[in-house]
Scaffold this motif. Structure first.
Motif, mmCIF file in Angstrom:
data_model
loop_
_atom_site.group_PDB
_atom_site.id
_atom_site.type_symbol
_atom_site.label_atom_id
_atom_site.label_comp_id
_atom_site.label_asym_id
_atom_site.label_seq_id
_atom_site.Cartn_x
_atom_site.Cartn_y
_atom_site.Cartn_z
ATOM 1 N N ILE A 79 10.768 -17.895 13.988
ATOM 2 C CA ILE A 79 9.920 -18.415 15.059
ATOM 3 C C ILE A 79 10.709 -18.486 16.372
ATOM 4 C CG2 ILE A 79 10.475 -20.829 14.489
ATOM 5 C CD1 ILE A 79 7.594 -21.519 15.388
ATOM 6 N N GLY A 80 10.098 -17.993 17.431
ATOM 7 C CA GLY A 80 10.735 -18.017 18.738
ATOM 8 C C GLY A 80 11.515 -16.750 19.044
ATOM 9 N N GLU A 81 11.869 -16.600 20.310
ATOM 10 C CA GLU A 81 12.646 -15.454 20.775
ATOM 11 C C GLU A 81 14.107 -15.867 20.916
ATOM 12 O OE1 GLU A 81 10.790 -14.206 24.409
ATOM 13 O OE2 GLU A 81 8.789 -14.190 23.497
ATOM 14 N N LEU A 82 14.989 -15.151 20.250
ATOM 15 C CA LEU A 82 16.412 -15.474 20.244
ATOM 16 C C LEU A 82 17.215 -14.437 21.022
ATOM 17 C CD1 LEU A 82 16.749 -16.271 16.424
ATOM 18 C CD2 LEU A 82 16.048 -17.814 18.250
ATOM 19 N N THR A 83 18.242 -14.886 21.706
ATOM 20 C CA THR A 83 19.104 -14.000 22.487
ATOM 21 C C THR A 83 20.548 -14.494 22.379
ATOM 22 O OG1 THR A 83 17.357 -13.570 24.126
ATOM 23 C CG2 THR A 83 19.590 -13.097 24.797
ATOM 24 N N PHE A 84 21.493 -13.569 22.359
ATOM 25 C CA PHE A 84 22.904 -13.965 22.388
ATOM 26 C C PHE A 84 23.639 -13.204 23.486
ATOM 27 C CE2 PHE A 84 27.399 -13.431 21.168
ATOM 28 C CZ PHE A 84 27.777 -14.769 21.147
ATOM 29 N N VAL A 85 24.349 -13.970 24.319
ATOM 30 C CA VAL A 85 25.190 -13.424 25.388
ATOM 31 C C VAL A 85 26.595 -13.937 25.139
ATOM 32 C CG1 VAL A 85 25.659 -13.448 27.864
ATOM 33 C CG2 VAL A 85 23.301 -13.329 27.048
ATOM 34 N N ASP A 86 27.614 -13.065 25.163
ATOM 35 C CA ASP A 86 28.970 -13.527 24.859
ATOM 36 C C ASP A 86 29.637 -14.186 26.062
ATOM 37 O OD1 ASP A 86 29.899 -11.512 26.547
ATOM 38 O OD2 ASP A 86 30.879 -10.356 24.958
ATOM 39 N N ASP A 87 30.887 -14.635 25.884
ATOM 40 C CA ASP A 87 31.586 -15.360 26.934
ATOM 41 C C ASP A 87 32.003 -14.465 28.091
ATOM 42 O OD1 ASP A 87 33.335 -14.454 24.701
ATOM 43 O OD2 ASP A 87 34.949 -15.008 26.073
ATOM 44 N N ASN A 88 31.865 -13.141 27.923
ATOM 45 C CA ASN A 88 32.137 -12.199 29.007
ATOM 46 C C ASN A 88 30.864 -11.868 29.786
ATOM 47 O OD1 ASN A 88 33.829 -10.405 30.514
ATOM 48 N ND2 ASN A 88 33.034 -8.675 29.329
ATOM 49 N N ASN A 89 29.792 -12.627 29.505
ATOM 50 C CA ASN A 89 28.491 -12.439 30.159
ATOM 51 C C ASN A 89 27.899 -11.056 29.892
ATOM 52 O OD1 ASN A 89 28.373 -15.029 31.252
ATOM 53 N ND2 ASN A 89 29.536 -14.435 33.067
ATOM 54 N N GLN A 90 28.036 -10.615 28.651
ATOM 55 C CA GLN A 90 27.424 -9.359 28.218
ATOM 56 C C GLN A 90 26.329 -9.662 27.202
ATOM 57 O OE1 GLN A 90 30.092 -6.514 26.376
ATOM 58 N NE2 GLN A 90 28.619 -4.835 26.528
ATOM 59 N N PHE A 91 25.152 -9.126 27.439
ATOM 60 C CA PHE A 91 23.992 -9.320 26.574
ATOM 61 C C PHE A 91 24.150 -8.433 25.337
ATOM 62 C CE2 PHE A 91 19.505 -7.615 25.890
ATOM 63 C CZ PHE A 91 19.130 -8.630 25.030
ATOM 64 N N LEU A 92 24.312 -9.057 24.159
ATOM 65 C CA LEU A 92 24.644 -8.301 22.956
ATOM 66 C C LEU A 92 23.542 -8.204 21.910
ATOM 67 C CD1 LEU A 92 28.323 -9.477 22.319
ATOM 68 C CD2 LEU A 92 27.518 -7.393 23.455
ATOM 69 N N TRP A 93 22.572 -9.114 21.947
ATOM 70 C CA TRP A 93 21.580 -9.094 20.852
ATOM 71 C C TRP A 93 20.342 -9.904 21.196
ATOM 72 C CZ3 TRP A 93 19.692 -13.324 18.099
ATOM 73 C CH2 TRP A 93 18.913 -13.020 16.978
ATOM 74 N N TYR A 94 19.206 -9.492 20.630
ATOM 75 C CA TYR A 94 17.996 -10.321 20.627
ATOM 76 C C TYR A 94 17.202 -9.979 19.369
ATOM 77 C CZ TYR A 94 14.919 -6.413 22.045
ATOM 78 O OH TYR A 94 14.200 -5.231 22.099
ATOM 79 N N ASN A 95 16.361 -10.894 18.929
ATOM 80 C CA ASN A 95 15.579 -10.625 17.718
ATOM 81 C C ASN A 95 14.305 -9.864 18.096
ATOM 82 O OD1 ASN A 95 14.455 -12.927 18.984
ATOM 83 N ND2 ASN A 95 13.599 -13.700 17.063
ATOM 84 N N ARG A 96 14.387 -8.587 18.002
ATOM 85 C CA ARG A 96 13.280 -7.707 18.375
ATOM 86 C C ARG A 96 12.038 -8.033 17.545
ATOM 87 N NH1 ARG A 96 13.789 -1.098 18.380
ATOM 88 N NH2 ARG A 96 11.805 -0.612 19.423
ATOM 89 N N PRO A 97 10.892 -8.306 18.200
ATOM 90 C CA PRO A 97 9.668 -8.668 17.467
ATOM 91 C C PRO A 97 9.225 -7.570 16.506
ATOM 92 C CG PRO A 97 9.436 -9.115 19.809
ATOM 93 C CD PRO A 97 10.680 -8.302 19.656
ATOM 94 N N LYS A 98 8.756 -7.991 15.339
ATOM 95 C CA LYS A 98 8.278 -7.035 14.350
ATOM 96 C C LYS A 98 6.961 -6.411 14.798
ATOM 97 C CE LYS A 98 7.412 -6.587 9.385
ATOM 98 N NZ LYS A 98 7.383 -7.295 8.079
ATOM 99 N N ASP A 99 6.126 -7.222 15.459
ATOM 100 C CA ASP A 99 4.839 -6.749 15.953
ATOM 101 C C ASP A 99 5.039 -5.982 17.266
ATOM 102 O OD1 ASP A 99 2.283 -6.309 16.848
ATOM 103 O OD2 ASP A 99 1.690 -8.424 16.923
ATOM 104 N N PRO A 100 4.770 -4.691 17.299
ATOM 105 C CA PRO A 100 4.986 -3.897 18.524
ATOM 106 C C PRO A 100 4.087 -4.323 19.678
ATOM 107 C CG PRO A 100 3.752 -2.622 16.906
ATOM 108 C CD PRO A 100 4.213 -3.866 16.206
ATOM 109 N N ASN A 101 3.003 -5.041 19.376
ATOM 110 C CA ASN A 101 2.066 -5.473 20.418
ATOM 111 C C ASN A 101 2.393 -6.865 20.956
ATOM 112 O OD1 ASN A 101 0.416 -3.105 20.218
ATOM 113 N ND2 ASN A 101 -0.469 -3.942 18.337
#
Length: 248
Positions: A79-101
């Motif tokens: 549940i919810g949208e998750l994102t991770f950014v490391d300590d070098n301020n680089q965007f490394l991951w997010y939980n891509r929604p299963k539903d394409p719509n």
């Protein structure tokens, strides 16, 4: 978004120094060099360079053993949208929604993975300065806080968007990045209210304009749901009817 008072009072000269070009390296030593961070194919190129686990490869976690596929499936359904950014301020991951719509509240695309924080934030108004403020606050544990709550006031009680930012630390307590969770809380609040007899109302004294207030119904004040009250009343009617019949 509505930010807490302690965040508003931060030193602007300090938080604006945050390097959103991600030109340094992660303290964990995980920064992958020689690949342009803003390359749309960064994910595939970086994964190939480090021989990253994928598919049915197992990953040993501190409290479990799962395949990459299992992790992806679980996180796609979290549940919810998750994102991770490391300590070098680089965007490394997010939980891509299963539903394409599904339309993300904090829109992200696969080709953005690996981007710098500067690249994923539009350079309009105070977007980047405000993002730097949150990052710097969590990096430095400003005022002792290791998380930031950012509600998005819409004036609509049926849309309660919340951005939650959490400082991520390694085993020694060092800052290694930020975990963000974005969610419309309304479906959860709606269910909570329906099952406890409470309701969400506008509070003119609240900073955000919305808060909880208990229903004036005394049963609601004890935490009883509306359905529970109806059952109680029906039981009472049945008891009274039985009692009356026995008297005659």
């Amino acid at each position: 978004m509505a930010e807490p008072k302690w965040l508003e009072d931060m030193n602007k000269d300090e938080y604006l120094k945050e390097d959103f070009d991600a030109s340094g390296k992660s303290i964990a030593g995980t920064t992958i060099d020689s690949i342009d961070k803003n390359d749309p194919e960064w994910l595939d190129k970086a994964a190939k360079k480090v021989n990253a686990a994928e598919g049915d490869d197992y990953v040993k976690l501190d409290s479990g053993l799962m395949t990459v596929n299992q992790l992806n499936w679980m996180l796609q359904n979290t549940i919810g949208e998750l994102t991770f950014v490391d300590d070098n301020n680089q965007f490394l991951w997010y939980n891509r929604p299963k539903d394409p719509n599904y339309k993300m509240k904090a829109g992200r695309k696969p080709e953005q993975v690996g981007d710098t924080m500067k690249a994923i934030h539009p350079d309009v108004r105070d977007v980047i300065p405000n993002a730097k403020k949150v990052v710097h606050a969590l990096r430095t544990k400003e005022s002792g806080h290791d998380d930031v709550y950012m509600p998005v006031p819409t004036g609509n009680l049926k849309q309660l968007i919340l951005h939650y930012y959490k400082r991520v630390e390694d085993d020694k307590g060092n800052y290694v990045g930020i975990y963000e969770w974005v969610q419309d809380l309304y479906p959860l609040v709606k269910y909570f209210c329906e099952t406890t007899g409470q309701k969400l109302v506008i509070d003119p004294d609240a900073v955000s304009g919305a808060t909880y207030r208990r229903n004036s119904d005394p049963d609601a004040a004890t935490g009883a749901s509306t359905k529970a009250k109806e059952v109680k009343e029906k039981h009472k009617e049945k008891t009274d009817a039985t009692s009356s019949a026995s008297e005659h």
